[in-house]
Scaffold this active site. Structure first.
Site, mmCIF file in Angstrom:
data_model
loop_
_atom_site.group_PDB
_atom_site.id
_atom_site.type_symbol
_atom_site.label_atom_id
_atom_site.label_comp_id
_atom_site.label_asym_id
_atom_site.label_seq_id
_atom_site.Cartn_x
_atom_site.Cartn_y
_atom_site.Cartn_z
ATOM 1 N N GLY A 64 0.823 -1.196 0.000
ATOM 2 C CA GLY A 64 0.000 0.000 0.000
ATOM 3 C C GLY A 64 0.859 1.248 0.000
ATOM 4 O O GLY A 64 2.002 1.242 0.457
ATOM 5 N N GLY A 113 -0.269 -4.961 0.663
ATOM 6 C CA GLY A 113 -1.487 -4.693 -0.090
ATOM 7 C C GLY A 113 -1.540 -5.406 -1.423
ATOM 8 O O GLY A 113 -2.624 -5.699 -1.939
ATOM 9 N N GLU A 136 4.586 -6.743 7.305
ATOM 10 C CA GLU A 136 3.945 -5.669 8.067
ATOM 11 C C GLU A 136 4.552 -5.454 9.447
ATOM 12 O O GLU A 136 4.588 -4.317 9.946
ATOM 13 C CB GLU A 136 2.443 -5.947 8.199
ATOM 14 C CG GLU A 136 1.650 -5.729 6.927
ATOM 15 C CD GLU A 136 1.809 -6.856 5.927
ATOM 16 O OE1 GLU A 136 1.385 -6.684 4.771
ATOM 17 O OE2 GLU A 136 2.370 -7.917 6.298
ATOM 18 N N ASP A 144 -2.081 -8.107 7.331
ATOM 19 C CA ASP A 144 -3.480 -7.743 7.148
ATOM 20 C C ASP A 144 -3.924 -8.055 5.723
ATOM 21 O O ASP A 144 -3.391 -8.974 5.110
ATOM 22 C CB ASP A 144 -3.710 -6.274 7.541
ATOM 23 C CG ASP A 144 -3.049 -5.281 6.592
ATOM 24 O OD1 ASP A 144 -2.034 -5.631 5.959
ATOM 25 O OD2 ASP A 144 -3.544 -4.143 6.496
#
Length: 348
Positions: A64, A113, A136, A144
């Protein structure tokens, strides 16, 4: 240049992540655009399958775009990240539950992401240079985008090993761990894409596959399982300390000692929970409990600062080591969000 290219061709809906200079890092607008396309194509009789790829030769999607989250967090804006994650997680669930085949071409880096967009597809293709990771914990987050579920479904306790260390899987490892389905050398991708577009037949992906490369994780499986099956992060560290140094533990300890202790402690909890309750919505909801709180209570802002703002690679985590993380610290990041929890109406 647009950040994402969405179009129809033949019998396929095509989505190309188009930020090659940024390793196709996923922005909020890109998430919304992908979701809108999937919604439009769900009942479109002209679209038999979805094809997702990334521009350039370095990455499908490196993760992301977190710089804006840092900027908003520095201003005390907690809502920006929360809205982004709500929309992103809804997209992740939608891809996994999509009623038509979704084929992803995961070349180069697929991380964070990018895993959420590419590794919930029904047909996940890797090539010679694929590297997939959930790093992460190195920036104060937890695995996630539904990554806790993917990790939970890996053989034995490879999920805890990969989630806590953030280790990069090569092609063989990604196939072994269940983050990909087929190895197809990249020289054959263009022809395969043309075939899929013209036929709309996703079964042809398997027909084009090559023999699976060997997996390093498979040779490490017994060593990983001997240490990473503990109920808590402290159990894992104690097991590693009591185990003769082998390649897996030596490698994992080096990576883990750099990561946020709180993030790793919560990662253990949510990976194990996903193994017990293996639903994508449930996994994302548990992940959101942490990400909802990570700017105000967690290490996320400091992790971004050290990784991409100052680039000093020396984060000052809340907890000096795994030993400093208490049960109440984990509970504070994992308790139910009540009315702020993710809502799944019209998600799938």
């Amino acid at each position: 240049m647009t950040d994402i290219i969405i179009r129809k061709s033949g019998k396929a809906g095509l989505i190309t992540l188009n930020r090659p200079k940024a390793l196709n890092a996923l922005t909020w607008d890109m998430c919304l655009a992908i979701e809108a396309a999937l919604d439009a194509w769900r009942s479109d009789p002209e679209v038999a399958l979805i094809l997702i790829d990334g521009a350039g030769d370095r990455a499908f999607c490196s993760g992301g775009d977190i710089a804006e989250m840092y900027a908003s967090g520095q201003k005390g804006d907690l809502d920006y990240g929360r809205r982004f994650w709500r929309d992103e997680y809804r997209l992740n669930a939608k891809i996994r539950r999509y009623p038509k085949p979704v084929v992803s071409f995961l070349h180069g880096f697929t991380m964070g992401g990018g895993v959420g967009v590419g590794c919930h597809a029904s047909h996940r293709i890797v090539c010679e240079n694929s590297q997939i990771a959930m790093p992460e914990c190195s920036i104060g987050l937890v695995p996630d985008v539904g990554g806790s579920l993917l990790l939970a479904q890996a053989p034995g306790h490879c999920g805890e090993f990969l989630g806590l260390s953030g280790d990069r899987m090569d092609t063989g490892d990604a196939l072994y761990a269940g983050f990909a389905d087929q190895f197809i050398p990249q020289e054959g991708w263009a022809d395969l894409k043309e075939t899929l577009i013209s036929t709309g037949d996703a079964s042809l992906v398997e027909a084009a596959s090559a023999p699976t490369p060997p997996a390093r994780l498979a040779t490490w499986q017994a060593e990983i399982d001997s240490c990473f099956g503990g109920a808590a992060l402290s159990d894992i560290y104690r097991a590693m300390a009591a185990t003769p140094d082998g390649p897996a533990i030596t490698h994992a300890r080096k990576l883990m000692d750099r990561n946020a202790p709180l993030g790793m402690a919560v990662a253990v909890r949510i990976i194990q929970a996903a193994r017990r309750t293996p639903g994508i919505e449930e996994a994302l909801e548990r992940e959101f409990r942490y990400t909802y709180r990570c700017v105000a209570q967690g290490d996320f802002i400091e992790g971004i600062r050290a990784a991409i703002i100052d680039r000093d690679r020396s984060p000052k985590w809340q907890h000096a080591s795994w030993e400093a993380v208490k049960d109440e610290d984990v509970a504070a990041m994992t308790q139910d969000l009540g009315p702020n929890a993710l809502q799944w109406k019209e998600t799938t």
